[in-house]
Design a protein around this motif. Sequence first.
Motif, PDB file in Angstrom:
ATOM      1  N   ARG A 142      -4.848   2.880  10.091  1.00  0.00           N
ATOM      2  CA  ARG A 142      -4.329   3.801   9.079  1.00  0.00           C
ATOM      3  C   ARG A 142      -5.292   4.977   8.923  1.00  0.00           C
ATOM      4  O   ARG A 142      -6.491   4.784   8.900  1.00  0.00           O
ATOM      5  CB  ARG A 142      -4.207   3.079   7.727  1.00  0.00           C
ATOM      6  CG  ARG A 142      -3.713   3.957   6.594  1.00  0.00           C
ATOM      7  CD  ARG A 142      -3.773   3.216   5.257  1.00  0.00           C
ATOM      8  NE  ARG A 142      -3.094   3.975   4.222  1.00  0.00           N
ATOM      9  CZ  ARG A 142      -3.637   4.985   3.540  1.00  0.00           C
ATOM     10  NH1 ARG A 142      -4.900   5.344   3.767  1.00  0.00           N
ATOM     11  NH2 ARG A 142      -2.932   5.627   2.623  1.00  0.00           N
ATOM     12  N   TRP A 143      -4.732   6.172   8.886  1.00  0.00           N
ATOM     13  CA  TRP A 143      -5.557   7.339   8.583  1.00  0.00           C
ATOM     14  C   TRP A 143      -4.978   7.987   7.334  1.00  0.00           C
ATOM     15  O   TRP A 143      -3.804   8.349   7.294  1.00  0.00           O
ATOM     16  CB  TRP A 143      -5.583   8.326   9.743  1.00  0.00           C
ATOM     17  CG  TRP A 143      -6.838   9.159   9.771  1.00  0.00           C
ATOM     18  CD1 TRP A 143      -7.789   9.225   8.803  1.00  0.00           C
ATOM     19  CD2 TRP A 143      -7.268  10.037  10.811  1.00  0.00           C
ATOM     20  NE1 TRP A 143      -8.806  10.090   9.181  1.00  0.00           N
ATOM     21  CE2 TRP A 143      -8.503  10.604  10.411  1.00  0.00           C
ATOM     22  CE3 TRP A 143      -6.738  10.405  12.037  1.00  0.00           C
ATOM     23  CZ2 TRP A 143      -9.204  11.511  11.173  1.00  0.00           C
ATOM     24  CZ3 TRP A 143      -7.425  11.312  12.815  1.00  0.00           C
ATOM     25  CH2 TRP A 143      -8.667  11.859  12.396  1.00  0.00           C
ATOM     26  N   CYS A 167      -0.558   9.008   3.516  1.00  0.00           N
ATOM     27  CA  CYS A 167      -1.396   8.909   4.716  1.00  0.00           C
ATOM     28  C   CYS A 167      -0.931   9.913   5.754  1.00  0.00           C
ATOM     29  O   CYS A 167       0.180  10.453   5.692  1.00  0.00           O
ATOM     30  CB  CYS A 167      -1.344   7.497   5.291  1.00  0.00           C
ATOM     31  SG  CYS A 167       0.286   6.995   5.865  1.00  0.00           S
ATOM     32  N   ILE A 227     -11.670   6.081  14.036  1.00  0.00           N
ATOM     33  CA  ILE A 227     -11.598   4.938  13.121  1.00  0.00           C
ATOM     34  C   ILE A 227     -12.829   4.855  12.214  1.00  0.00           C
ATOM     35  O   ILE A 227     -12.838   4.085  11.255  1.00  0.00           O
ATOM     36  CB  ILE A 227     -11.397   3.603  13.871  1.00  0.00           C
ATOM     37  CG1 ILE A 227     -12.591   3.269  14.763  1.00  0.00           C
ATOM     38  CG2 ILE A 227     -10.098   3.621  14.659  1.00  0.00           C
ATOM     39  CD1 ILE A 227     -12.553   1.843  15.289  1.00  0.00           C
ATOM     40  N   HIS A 228     -13.884   5.655  12.521  1.00  0.00           N
ATOM     41  CA  HIS A 228     -15.077   5.673  11.682  1.00  0.00           C
ATOM     42  C   HIS A 228     -15.017   6.757  10.604  1.00  0.00           C
ATOM     43  O   HIS A 228     -15.931   6.870   9.789  1.00  0.00           O
ATOM     44  CB  HIS A 228     -16.322   5.874  12.548  1.00  0.00           C
ATOM     45  CG  HIS A 228     -16.479   4.839  13.619  1.00  0.00           C
ATOM     46  ND1 HIS A 228     -16.559   3.491  13.344  1.00  0.00           N
ATOM     47  CD2 HIS A 228     -16.537   4.949  14.975  1.00  0.00           C
ATOM     48  CE1 HIS A 228     -16.680   2.814  14.481  1.00  0.00           C
ATOM     49  NE2 HIS A 228     -16.662   3.677  15.475  1.00  0.00           N
ATOM     50  N   ASP A 238       0.863  -1.183   0.000  1.00  0.00           N
ATOM     51  CA  ASP A 238       0.000   0.000   0.000  1.00  0.00           C
ATOM     52  C   ASP A 238       0.899   1.233   0.000  1.00  0.00           C
ATOM     53  O   ASP A 238       1.556   1.527   0.995  1.00  0.00           O
ATOM     54  CB  ASP A 238      -0.897  -0.029   1.234  1.00  0.00           C
ATOM     55  CG  ASP A 238      -1.916   1.106   1.259  1.00  0.00           C
ATOM     56  OD1 ASP A 238      -1.762   2.066   0.468  1.00  0.00           O
ATOM     57  OD2 ASP A 238      -2.864   1.036   2.056  1.00  0.00           O
ATOM     58  N   GLU A 281      -8.889   3.472   8.358  1.00  0.00           N
ATOM     59  CA  GLU A 281      -9.045   2.028   8.174  1.00  0.00           C
ATOM     60  C   GLU A 281      -8.416   1.324   9.368  1.00  0.00           C
ATOM     61  O   GLU A 281      -7.470   1.838   9.965  1.00  0.00           O
ATOM     62  CB  GLU A 281      -8.339   1.555   6.895  1.00  0.00           C
ATOM     63  CG  GLU A 281      -8.761   2.261   5.627  1.00  0.00           C
ATOM     64  CD  GLU A 281      -7.811   1.971   4.472  1.00  0.00           C
ATOM     65  OE1 GLU A 281      -7.215   0.875   4.452  1.00  0.00           O
ATOM     66  OE2 GLU A 281      -7.662   2.850   3.613  1.00  0.00           O
ATOM     67  N   ARG A 282      -8.948   0.139   9.711  1.00  0.00           N
ATOM     68  CA  ARG A 282      -8.302  -0.675  10.742  1.00  0.00           C
ATOM     69  C   ARG A 282      -8.516  -2.134  10.400  1.00  0.00           C
ATOM     70  O   ARG A 282      -9.502  -2.523   9.780  1.00  0.00           O
ATOM     71  CB  ARG A 282      -8.815  -0.369  12.148  1.00  0.00           C
ATOM     72  CG  ARG A 282     -10.299  -0.413  12.429  1.00  0.00           C
ATOM     73  CD  ARG A 282     -10.949  -1.687  12.850  1.00  0.00           C
ATOM     74  NE  ARG A 282     -10.159  -2.653  13.556  1.00  0.00           N
ATOM     75  CZ  ARG A 282     -10.493  -3.940  13.586  1.00  0.00           C
ATOM     76  NH1 ARG A 282     -11.563  -4.380  12.924  1.00  0.00           N
ATOM     77  NH2 ARG A 282      -9.763  -4.792  14.248  1.00  0.00           N
ATOM     78  N   LYS A 283      -7.548  -2.940  10.780  1.00  0.00           N
ATOM     79  CA  LYS A 283      -7.669  -4.379  10.614  1.00  0.00           C
ATOM     80  C   LYS A 283      -6.720  -5.058  11.586  1.00  0.00           C
ATOM     81  O   LYS A 283      -5.730  -4.459  12.040  1.00  0.00           O
ATOM     82  CB  LYS A 283      -7.373  -4.803   9.174  1.00  0.00           C
ATOM     83  CG  LYS A 283      -6.075  -4.291   8.579  1.00  0.00           C
ATOM     84  CD  LYS A 283      -6.030  -4.615   7.089  1.00  0.00           C
ATOM     85  CE  LYS A 283      -4.861  -3.922   6.401  1.00  0.00           C
ATOM     86  NZ  LYS A 283      -4.855  -4.167   4.938  1.00  0.00           N
TER      87      LYS A 283
END
Length: 302
Positions: free
Chosen positions: A232-233, A200, A254-255, A196, A260-262
């Motif tokens: 990740r922002w 960011c 995170i919303h 990726d 993104e989050r994982k």
Amino acid sequence: MTGEESYLAIVNPAAGGGRSRKMLGPALARLRTGGVAVEVAETRTAGDATRFAREAYSRGHRRFIAVGGDGTSYEVVNGLFPEAGTNDRPTLGFLPLGTGNSFLRDFSDRGVEHTIESLISGRAQGCDVLRLRHRSGVIHYINLLSVGFPADVATLRARRFSGQGELGYVISIFLGLARLRRRPFPVRADGEADFDRRRCLFLTFNNSKFTGGTMMIAPKAAVNSGLIEYVRWGAIGRLGLIRNLPGLYDGTHIHHPLAERKAVQRVEFDLDAPVDVMVDGEVLTLHCEALDVLPGALNVVA
């Protein structure tokens, strides 16, 4: 705890502007009254906590208390590992005397009181340890590692405002906003085909929820999940970040559409050069290569 091994308390007496040393005596008295046997080793310079922990572990010691802030805990963890990753699992407690410990906030907001009670009652649980391989070696951590905006702020504070406490942190945030950099940190997780390479604001790789004392950077992280919580922002603008800063403290960031989050097991980096990183409150410049997890490698008293 009669008959059990004593704890080695590794003390940073300078933590909290010297408050750590002043508060140590009463804290140790409470522990000993509660039946906890404690030996003490005081650090004098950076790296002492790592050396004390490594030497004690090699002698067969398995119970430790980090007395100081996040940086003291980080040093102790890196004294225990990597050797502890292939031998007996050590136990680590925390006494954040005169300073903060972001990791502990996953368990309680009562700080020292909570940890003293936990040490006396023998309350402990398994905790993952995250391992970063970089061009020059390996480091271990239990809280988080970040690149981008949080690392930029932490670097500014460490290099220019380290003696100004919370004010220095606030100044560093505003300076970070003024010179806001959004850039790529090429990574791929769990064997993804491609790196990726999008720009960011930050990437952060977490074992626990909090950083900077009360900033909930990874609200879904769990210290015993066996996974890295990757947040990740994306390339948010300056005004957008200012409007959304409160979300970094309650976890709602995170919303955001650019967030993104994982939860992953392994992360690989494809960096062209070393970058500033913030890891468990410490600021380092590293050429990161790969990140993975040592599941349940540490017992934490919390």
